[in-house]
Write an enzyme that holds these catalytic residues in place. Structure first.
Site, mmCIF file in Angstrom:
data_model
loop_
_atom_site.group_PDB
_atom_site.id
_atom_site.type_symbol
_atom_site.label_atom_id
_atom_site.label_comp_id
_atom_site.label_asym_id
_atom_site.label_seq_id
_atom_site.Cartn_x
_atom_site.Cartn_y
_atom_site.Cartn_z
ATOM 1 N N SER A 185 28.737 43.002 -4.650
ATOM 2 C CA SER A 185 29.213 44.369 -4.459
ATOM 3 C C SER A 185 30.720 44.331 -4.293
ATOM 4 O O SER A 185 31.291 43.302 -3.905
ATOM 5 C CB SER A 185 28.575 44.978 -3.198
ATOM 6 N N TYR A 198 26.388 44.116 5.755
ATOM 7 C CA TYR A 198 26.170 44.132 4.312
ATOM 8 C C TYR A 198 27.335 43.473 3.576
ATOM 9 O O TYR A 198 27.134 42.638 2.677
ATOM 10 C CB TYR A 198 25.991 45.573 3.844
#
Length: 293
Positions: A185, A198
Site C-alpha cells: 500500500s 496497518y
C-alpha cells in the site's frame, strides 16, 4: 482508438457513508466496485498457469482473479467464510471465462491455515505458478493508546505472518518461472496517523519483497509488490476508514478520485506473466498520482 480521460473514466462522484461489519460484502456496496467482470479484456497472457490469490473474493484480489481467468489461468481464491456470497460471484465469473476456480475459505489468523491453504490449492489446481498475497486487515485508530494487542496481532497475522507461512509452503511447489506478488500500500511508504498498525505491515510487505527477490533470484522465482493508493473496496467501509472520510475518499489525489480494482488488474497480470521475466524485487505504485518514492 480514442484515449480515455482518467479523471472521468471511472466513478468520480462522492461516495455515500455505508458502514458494514468487518470483513464487508462487495455486492452490498454503493456503487459496487468494478473488479473487471465486464470491463477487463484478456489476451492469453497466462494460458495454462495456476494461481492462488488470498482475499480473492472482493476488491483488488477479485480483480486479479478475474483478470487471471480471462488471461487463461486456473485460479484458487481464499476468503473468510462470511464472504462466501462474494466468493461464489467470483467463481461464476472465472468459470464463465472458461477456467477452473477453487474456493478455499479460511481465516489467515489461524496459524495452521496458510500452509494447508497452499497445499489444497496446489492439489486442486494440479500445480502452482502464481502466489498472490493480497488479503489485508485494516482498522483505523487515531490514538495508539487505544490500539489493542488483539487488533495489532490480528493485523500482523493477516498482513505479514500468514504471507511468510504461505511462501514457505509454496516454495515446495513453485518452479523457475513462477511469480510471488505481495499487495502492499502507499501506507507502506507514506503512513497515515490513523493507520499505524496497518502501515507497519505494509512496510513489511515491501521489505520482504526485496529480500525474497534477492534470495529466490537464483531459483528463477520472481517476487514483486503492488502498492495501491485509495481504491474503492470493502476494506474501506468496514473499518478501514472513518465513515466521515468516505464521501471524499480518493478526492485528494492528483486524479481527483479513488481507483477501481480493475484499474490495478493489468499490473497483477504483468507481474504474473512471462512478459515480466526480467522484473523482480520491484514495487509498483497505483495511487492516482501520489508518489511512492
Amino acid at each position: 482508438m480514442s484515449n480515455i480521460n482518467p479523471l472521468t473514466a471511472f466513478y468520480n462522484e462522492k461516495y455515500e457513508k455505508q458502514p458494514q461489519e468487518y470483513p464487508g460484502i462487495q455486492k452490498e456496496m454503493k456503487p459496487i466496485p468494478d473488479s473487471g467482470e465486464d470491463t477487463y479484456q484478456g489476451s492469453n497472457k497466462l494460458t495454462g498457469k495456476k494461481a492462488l490469490i488470498t482475499g480473492g473474493d472482493s476488491g483488488i484480489g477479485r480483480a486479479a482473479a478475474i483478470a487471471y481467468a480471462k488471461e487463461g489461468a486456473d485460479v484458487a481464491i481464499n476468503y473468510l467464510v462470511a464472504e462466501q456470497e462474494d466468493a461464489e460471484d467470483v467463481k461464476r465469473a472465472i468459470e464463465e471465462a472458461g477456467q477452473k476456480c477453487v474456493l478455499i475459505p479460511g481465516d489467515l489468523r489461524d496459524k495452521a491455515f496458510p500452509k494447508s491453504m497452499v497445499k489444497e490449492a496446489h492439489k486442486a489446481l494440479g500445480g502452482l505458478d502464481i502466489l498472490v498475497l493480497n488479503a489485508g486487515m485494516q482498522q483505523y485508530e487515531y490514538d495508539i493508546q487505544n490500539l489493542s494487542e488483539e487488533s495489532l496481532r490480528d493485523t500482523f497475522e493477516v498482513n505479514v505472518f500468514s504471507g511468510v507461512t504461505a511462501v514457505q509452503e509454496a516454495l515446495n511447489y513453485l518452479e523457475a518461472g513462477s511469480s510471488i506478488i505481495f499487495t502492499s500500500s502507499i501506507q507502506g511508504v507514506k503512513p497515515s496517523s490513523h493507520l499505524i498498525d496497518y502501515a507497519m505491515t505494509k512496510s513489511c510487505n515491501i521489505s520482504i519483497t526485496k529480500s525474497l527477490a534477492a534470495q529466490l533470484g537464483e531459483k528463477g522465482i520472481r517476487v514483486n509488490c503492488v502498492a495501491p493508493g485509495p481504491v474503492w473496496t470493502p476494506l474501506q467501509i468496514c473499518g478501514g476508514q472513518p465513515q466521515d472520510k468516505i464521501p471524499e475518499f480518493g478526492k485528494n489525489q492528483p486524479l481527483q478520485r479513488a481507483g477501481q480494482p480493475v484499474e490495478l488488474a493489468d499490473i497483477y497480470v504483468l507481474l504474473a506473466s512471462d512478459n515480466a521475466s526480467f522484473i523482480t524485487g520491484q514495487v509498483y505504485g497505483a495511487t492516482g498520482g501520489a508518489p511512492i518514492n
